[in-house]
Enzyme design. Sequence first.
Site, short mmCIF file in Angstrom:
data_model
loop_
_atom_site.label_atom_id
_atom_site.label_comp_id
_atom_site.label_asym_id
_atom_site.label_seq_id
_atom_site.Cartn_x
_atom_site.Cartn_y
_atom_site.Cartn_z
CD GLU A 69 3.53 31.51 -5.29
OE1 GLU A 69 4.68 32.37 -4.61
OE2 GLU A 69 3.61 31.07 -6.30
CB CYS A 119 5.73 36.64 1.23
SG CYS A 119 4.57 36.86 -0.35
#
Length: 472
Positions: free
Chosen positions: A245, A279
Site C-alpha cells: 500500500e 496517503c
Amino acid sequence: MRIAGRQVGEGRGGERTIAVQNPYTGEQIGTVPKATLEEVREAFEIAHGYQAKLTRSERAGILQKTAALVRERLDDIASLITAEAGLCRKDAIYEAGRVSDVLLFGATEVLKDDGQIFSCDLTPHGKKRRVYTQRSPLLGVISAITPFNHPMNQVAHKVVPSVATNNRMVLKPSEKVPFSAIFFADLLYQAGLPPEMLSVVTGDPREIADELLTNPHVDLITFTGGVAIGKYIASKAGYRRVVLELGGNDPIIVMEDADLDEASTLAVQGSYKNSGQRCTAVKRMLVQESVAGKFTDLVVDKTRAWKHGDPADASVDMGTVIDEPAAQLFESRVNEAVAQGARLLVGNQRRGALYAPTVLDNVSPAMTVAREETFGPVSPIIRFRDIDEAIRISNGTAYGLSSAVCTNRLDYITRFINELHVGTVNVREVPGYRLELTPFGGIKDSGLGYKEGVQEAMKSFTNLKTYSLPWV
Ligand code: NAD
C-alpha cells in the site's frame, strides 16, 4: 519492544537505541531499542513454531475486548499519538476511534465463514460431486512494516486481520512513531491474545529490514509506506506473497456545476486533516476554469480559518508534520513552484516542524509540487478546460490511489468512474473516505491492486483450500 509479549531491550543504552522526539516541543519522549538480527530471528522462530488454535468465538472476544480497552484509554492513546507524531488532538482522537472501528469490524468479520459450495453437475460431462472452499491461516509468518502517518491505525490494519485469521505476525513499526504500536500490542496481550501471535520489533531499517523481508519463515510481507521502499521490497521478496500500500497523489476534481461551498470544504479538509499526511490526502485541486476564481477564494478563506499550532491544544485543527526535514521539503517545493510561475496565496511559513497550510494557484501539472507526492498540507490549484483535460491531468502522474469528484452530472460521474486510473472514486466526498471494513488500495505506483481494509486483508492473509466430496 515485544518479542512474543516479552519486553525486550529495556535499559539498553547509547548507540543501540532510537530516540523519539515530540515534533512540536523537540523534547525526547522516550527511546526504543535497536533490535539485533538475532532478536528479529528469534521473533520469527517463535512465531513459526506456534500454531494458533483460537476458535472464531475466542478471536472475536479478544478483538472486542481490545476495542473496549481502546475506548477506555482513548485519551491516553490520543496523547501518545500527539506526542510522538505531532498530530493535533482532534486528529489523534479521530484516529483512536478508527482503531476501535478496525477492531470491531475484525470481531464481526471473524464470525463469518465465506466458504463456497459448487455443484459439479453443471455441464453434460459433470459429476454428482460438490467442490467446497475453506480458508486456513498461512503456514509461515506474516511480516508487517508500517509508516509514520497514522501511528496506531496503520498498525491496527495489519494486526487485526492477522489475529482474526489465526496467523502469527512480526511487526516493525516506523522508527519515528514506535510507541503507539507497542501500546496497541500491549492492549491485545491484556485482552488475552496468545503472545506468540504477535511480536513488535523496533530498530534501524538499515540493519533489520532485509531480515524482515527474507527470513525463511516469512510467507507474506504486508507493507504500507512510500513507493521507493515498496519497490525495493518487491525486488527483494522473491517467492512470497507481497501486499503493498504505497503513496498517492490524489486529486479533487471540481466541475463547473459543483456546489463550490461544499467542494472547497472537502478540498480543505482533504488537504489539511492529519497535517496533510494521509496517503489519500487531497494533493492536487483540479478545477474547471470558469469556476476557478470563486473556488480559489473559498479555499483561501477556509485555509486561513484552519487553525494550526500546538498539537496538544484541543482547539487546534492541525499540528506539526512529522519532523523538520519534512517541513523544509514542502517549503522548498513551494518555493520552486513560485519560481516557475505559481502564485502563493496563503501559507508557506515554517517554524521547525510546524508548517502553515498553504495554497498555490496557477500550478502546472509538471511542477514538482504537483507531479510528486507532497506529503503535507499543501494545496496546489490546477485549472482545466473540460472533462477530457481533467481526466488527462488526473491520470498524468505515476500514482493511482484515490480521487474525489465534485459534480452532480451523471454523465461526468460515469466517465470519472470508468476512466480515472485509481483504486477509488468518491463522488462529493474526500478521496480518503471509506470504512475500515471496505476494500481499499491503489494501482500503478500506489500498489499492485491487492486491497486492504479488514475484509480484503483477511482474504489475503489466508490460503484458500478446495476439497470435493461425492454427492448422491
Ligand atoms: P517510508 O516508506 O519511508 O517508511 C515506511 C516503513 O518502511 C517504515 O517502517 C520504515 O522503517 C520502513 N523501511 C525503511 N527502509 C526499509 C527497507 N529498506 N525495507 C523495508 N522497510 C523499510 O514511509 P513513511 O515516510 O513512513 O510514510 C509515508 C508514505 O507512506 C507516503 O508515501 C504515504 O503515501 C504512504 N502511505 C500509504 C498508505 C496506503 O494505504 N496506500 C497509507 C499510509 C501511508
